[in-house]
Design an enzyme around this catalytic site. Structure first.
Site, mmCIF file in Angstrom:
data_model
loop_
_atom_site.group_PDB
_atom_site.id
_atom_site.type_symbol
_atom_site.label_atom_id
_atom_site.label_comp_id
_atom_site.label_asym_id
_atom_site.label_seq_id
_atom_site.Cartn_x
_atom_site.Cartn_y
_atom_site.Cartn_z
ATOM 1 N N LYS A 81 0.827 -1.218 0.000
ATOM 2 C CA LYS A 81 0.000 0.000 0.000
ATOM 3 C C LYS A 81 0.859 1.265 0.000
ATOM 4 O O LYS A 81 0.374 2.341 -0.346
ATOM 5 C CB LYS A 81 -0.953 0.002 1.202
ATOM 6 C CG LYS A 81 -0.294 0.127 2.560
ATOM 7 C CD LYS A 81 -1.318 0.068 3.675
ATOM 8 C CE LYS A 81 -0.680 0.168 5.047
ATOM 9 N NZ LYS A 81 -0.007 1.463 5.287
ATOM 10 N N ASP A 82 2.141 1.147 0.386
ATOM 11 C CA ASP A 82 3.039 2.298 0.417
ATOM 12 C C ASP A 82 3.824 2.469 -0.879
ATOM 13 O O ASP A 82 4.617 3.411 -0.996
ATOM 14 C CB ASP A 82 4.039 2.163 1.574
ATOM 15 C CG ASP A 82 3.381 2.257 2.935
ATOM 16 O OD1 ASP A 82 2.292 2.858 3.029
ATOM 17 O OD2 ASP A 82 3.943 1.727 3.911
ATOM 18 N N ARG A 129 -8.396 8.317 3.561
ATOM 19 C CA ARG A 129 -9.365 7.254 3.264
ATOM 20 C C ARG A 129 -10.123 6.836 4.522
ATOM 21 O O ARG A 129 -11.357 6.698 4.513
ATOM 22 C CB ARG A 129 -8.618 6.046 2.669
ATOM 23 C CG ARG A 129 -9.473 4.806 2.461
ATOM 24 C CD ARG A 129 -8.608 3.628 2.043
ATOM 25 N NE ARG A 129 -7.604 3.303 3.031
ATOM 26 C CZ ARG A 129 -7.807 2.541 4.107
ATOM 27 N NH1 ARG A 129 -9.003 2.040 4.346
ATOM 28 N NH2 ARG A 129 -6.820 2.286 4.957
ATOM 29 N N ARG A 147 0.488 10.190 13.778
ATOM 30 C CA ARG A 147 1.664 9.727 13.027
ATOM 31 C C ARG A 147 2.575 8.956 13.962
ATOM 32 O O ARG A 147 2.363 8.893 15.164
ATOM 33 C CB ARG A 147 2.428 10.928 12.438
ATOM 34 C CG ARG A 147 1.763 11.623 11.258
ATOM 35 C CD ARG A 147 1.762 10.822 9.964
ATOM 36 N NE ARG A 147 3.056 10.252 9.630
ATOM 37 C CZ ARG A 147 4.064 10.889 9.042
ATOM 38 N NH1 ARG A 147 3.939 12.165 8.747
ATOM 39 N NH2 ARG A 147 5.196 10.279 8.758
ATOM 40 N N ARG A 153 2.009 4.990 18.185
ATOM 41 C CA ARG A 153 0.584 5.294 18.074
ATOM 42 C C ARG A 153 -0.200 4.649 19.218
ATOM 43 O O ARG A 153 -1.097 5.272 19.798
ATOM 44 C CB ARG A 153 0.059 4.836 16.719
ATOM 45 C CG ARG A 153 0.693 5.557 15.553
ATOM 46 C CD ARG A 153 0.101 5.139 14.226
ATOM 47 N NE ARG A 153 0.895 5.649 13.105
ATOM 48 C CZ ARG A 153 0.456 5.790 11.873
ATOM 49 N NH1 ARG A 153 -0.783 5.452 11.565
ATOM 50 N NH2 ARG A 153 1.231 6.246 10.912
ATOM 51 N N CYS A 241 -1.814 8.931 -1.676
ATOM 52 C CA CYS A 241 -2.353 9.169 -0.334
ATOM 53 C C CYS A 241 -2.825 10.615 -0.184
ATOM 54 O O CYS A 241 -3.342 10.992 0.857
ATOM 55 C CB CYS A 241 -1.326 8.816 0.730
ATOM 56 S SG CYS A 241 0.009 9.999 0.885
#
Length: 312
Positions: A81-82, A129, A147, A153, A241
């Protein structure tokens, strides 16, 4: 080839993923020497600004790509996904691994689900998203940027800075962090459609045929079909993104693939959402064709507005 060098980020999850690929390669090449070369990327260093404002997810891959192009590393392991849909000359996506759990997940010490959150609850996520999906379901919720690596996190959640946070389920499961919080609740992909390639590992290499031949043993055909559809969809819309895009291809059986997708505004006030079933034999162009259907419905204009909102 006797020695292989894997370029990797230093985060706990990136190291897990690189070690996983190393172990998979050693099953096929038990006599090969495989080393990890660690990097801190620009995306790891800049933690106080949303990715959409500083150049997108490619910030997590640039240093690794330079190492490969300079010849100090042979491959890099990424969360797919990155990985941007276009590669620099000399680089390619040589293989994709078997997909893990593609769901997003809610983590909280007070509430067991999105529906259970009280009005005005503070939820941490920087993903446009995820913000869109949450606002569509719960417009009353307050969203706050989040972040840092997974452990950072979770520490912020446990310090009481948020009522809940949203992360990719696969990262929590790989690092076995489910018990770090009271509630770990994967969210249906019907409610929160994942990012392209979410929970799949992408193996990037140079275009050297010898390296490509070595790593192709890692390629999972089902993951290749699903990710090619998803990446084709995003590439056709020219979205990264910086805009809210969710797309998930799911192989239903040996003949059919279901594609679910959504594009919209970060605040969830406007969106285009659809799904269709396509012939598995047409997967090469299925993502592009589905994206063109979205474009006919006004997706380009909607995403242009979404990008403007993201940079405010």
């Amino acid at each position: 080839m006797k020695k292989l060098v894997i370029a990797t980020r230093r985060s706990q999850l990136a190291l897990w993923q690189s070690e996983y690929i190393k172990a998979e390669l050693l099953k096929h090449y038990p006599n090969m020497q495989i080393e990890l070369q660690e990097f801190t990327t620009k995306g790891d260093k800049i933690l106080d600004v949303p990715l959409a404002k500083i150049g997108g997810k490619g910030l997590f891959t640039k240093e690794l790509e330079v190492a490969m192009l300079e010849g100090t590393a042979h491959l890099a392991v990424h969360s797919l996904k990155d990985v941007p849909t276009q590669f620099e000359d000399g680089l390619t996506l040589a293989a994709v691994s078997k997909r893990f759990n593609p769901q997003d997940a809610l983590l909280s010490n007070k509430y067991s689900s999105l529906e259970d959150l009280p009005k005005g609850a503070v939820v941490g996520t920087t993903s446009l998203r995820r913000r869109m999906a949450i606002k569509m379901l719960r417009p009353d919720i307050e969203l706050k940027d989040l972040r840092g690596n997974i452990n950072t996190r979770i520490a912020k959640l446990n310090a009481g800075e948020y009522d809940a946070i949203i992360l990719a389920a696969t990262g929590i499961e790989k690092l076995n962090l489910q018990n770090e919080v009271k509630y770990f609740a994967p969210i249906s992909t019907d409610i929160m459609i994942p990012s392209m390639g979410q929970a799949t590992l992408g193996i990037e290499t140079t275009t050297d045929p010898k390296i490509i031949e070595i790593v192709k043993v890692l390629n999972d055909k089902n993951a290749e079909i699903e990710s090619k559809i998803e990446r084709g969809f995003v590439d056709t819309l020219q979205g990264g993104c910086q805009v809210p895009i969710g797309v998930k291809a799911t192989i239903l059986d040996e003949k059919n693939v279901k594609i679910s997708a959504i594009v919209g505004l970060p605040d969830g006030s406007e969106y285009i959402k659809d799904e269709k079933i396509v012939d598995i034999n047409s997967f090469e162009n299925a993502g592009k064709e589905f994206a063109n259907e979205f474009i006919q419905k006004g997706a380009k204009e909607l995403l242009a507005r979404a990008e403007t909102m993201a940079f405010k």
